[in-house]
Scaffold this motif. Structure first.
Motif, mmCIF file in Angstrom:
data_model
loop_
_atom_site.group_PDB
_atom_site.id
_atom_site.type_symbol
_atom_site.label_atom_id
_atom_site.label_comp_id
_atom_site.label_asym_id
_atom_site.label_seq_id
_atom_site.Cartn_x
_atom_site.Cartn_y
_atom_site.Cartn_z
ATOM 1 N N GLU A 1 -5.660 -5.722 5.130
ATOM 2 C CA GLU A 1 -4.679 -6.365 5.831
ATOM 3 C C GLU A 1 -4.984 -7.081 6.933
ATOM 4 O OE1 GLU A 1 -1.094 -7.891 4.856
ATOM 5 O OE2 GLU A 1 -2.068 -6.489 3.614
ATOM 6 N N LYS A 2 -5.784 -6.733 7.946
ATOM 7 C CA LYS A 2 -5.989 -7.127 9.196
ATOM 8 C C LYS A 2 -7.014 -8.143 9.003
ATOM 9 C CE LYS A 2 -6.111 -7.183 13.493
ATOM 10 N NZ LYS A 2 -4.865 -7.756 14.335
ATOM 11 N N SER A 32 -9.729 -14.854 -1.944
ATOM 12 C CA SER A 32 -10.804 -13.775 -2.169
ATOM 13 C C SER A 32 -9.859 -12.285 -1.925
ATOM 14 C CB SER A 32 -12.005 -13.527 -1.573
ATOM 15 O OG SER A 32 -12.746 -14.660 -2.003
ATOM 16 N N ILE A 33 -9.299 -12.651 -0.669
ATOM 17 C CA ILE A 33 -8.321 -11.152 -0.245
ATOM 18 C C ILE A 33 -7.130 -11.181 -1.253
ATOM 19 C CG2 ILE A 33 -6.889 -10.243 1.378
ATOM 20 C CD1 ILE A 33 -9.119 -11.338 3.416
ATOM 21 N N TYR A 34 -6.458 -12.256 -1.477
ATOM 22 C CA TYR A 34 -5.385 -12.110 -2.498
ATOM 23 C C TYR A 34 -5.854 -11.568 -3.830
ATOM 24 C CZ TYR A 34 -2.176 -14.485 0.849
ATOM 25 O OH TYR A 34 -1.334 -15.183 2.050
ATOM 26 N N THR A 35 -6.887 -12.211 -4.132
ATOM 27 C CA THR A 35 -7.452 -11.699 -5.719
ATOM 28 C C THR A 35 -7.639 -10.050 -5.465
ATOM 29 O OG1 THR A 35 -8.416 -13.798 -5.972
ATOM 30 C CG2 THR A 35 -9.038 -12.016 -7.480
ATOM 31 N N LYS A 36 -8.033 -9.607 -4.622
ATOM 32 C CA LYS A 36 -8.461 -8.091 -4.529
ATOM 33 C C LYS A 36 -7.267 -7.445 -4.361
ATOM 34 C CE LYS A 36 -13.040 -8.565 -2.399
ATOM 35 N NZ LYS A 36 -13.880 -8.762 -1.171
ATOM 36 N N GLN A 37 -6.089 -8.040 -3.599
ATOM 37 C CA GLN A 37 -4.867 -7.422 -3.732
ATOM 38 C C GLN A 37 -3.987 -7.579 -5.017
ATOM 39 O OE1 GLN A 37 -3.280 -9.255 -0.085
ATOM 40 N NE2 GLN A 37 -4.308 -7.706 1.243
ATOM 41 N N LYS A 38 -4.522 -8.305 -5.917
ATOM 42 C CA LYS A 38 -3.801 -8.645 -7.077
ATOM 43 C C LYS A 38 -2.844 -9.539 -6.920
ATOM 44 C CE LYS A 38 -5.795 -4.435 -9.623
ATOM 45 N NZ LYS A 38 -7.085 -5.084 -9.658
ATOM 46 N N LYS A 39 -2.792 -10.211 -5.939
ATOM 47 C CA LYS A 39 -1.801 -11.125 -5.768
ATOM 48 C C LYS A 39 -2.176 -12.345 -6.236
ATOM 49 C CE LYS A 39 0.109 -8.834 -1.553
ATOM 50 N NZ LYS A 39 0.161 -9.308 -0.068
ATOM 51 N N PHE A 40 -2.343 -12.702 -7.583
ATOM 52 C CA PHE A 40 -2.787 -13.759 -8.221
ATOM 53 C C PHE A 40 -2.236 -15.159 -7.937
ATOM 54 C CE2 PHE A 40 -4.116 -10.040 -10.732
ATOM 55 C CZ PHE A 40 -5.251 -9.788 -10.410
#
Length: 75
Positions: A1-2, A32-40
């Motif tokens: 998140e940071k 990339s971060i959104y993808t890892k968070q599954k926020k597609f």
């Protein structure tokens, strides 16, 4: 998140000062971060911004990014 907070802060600064090349990098990192968070949906929005932002730099980025993303870019 940071990491996401830091990338978003960097993006804001880069956009404010007109640093388009590094803003493109920020869009890609945030996606990339959104993808890892599954926020597609958010990831797709950032990738679209990335694709549009590299158009002026297409020759520079061609070998690294555009061949991979070409079919997904809205151009």
């Amino acid at each position: 998140e940071k990491a996401l907070e830091n990338y978003l802060s960097a993006l804001k600064i880069r956009e404010e000062i007109g640093d388009k090349g590094n803003a493109a990098s920020s869009y890609n990192n945030i996606a990339s971060i959104y993808t890892k968070q599954k926020k597609f949906t958010e990831a797709e929005q950032m990738l679209n911004k990335f694709c549009l932002s590299i158009l002026p730099f297409n020759k520079f980025y061609y070998g690294t990014f555009t061949r991979v993303l070409e079919s997904d870019c809205p151009w």
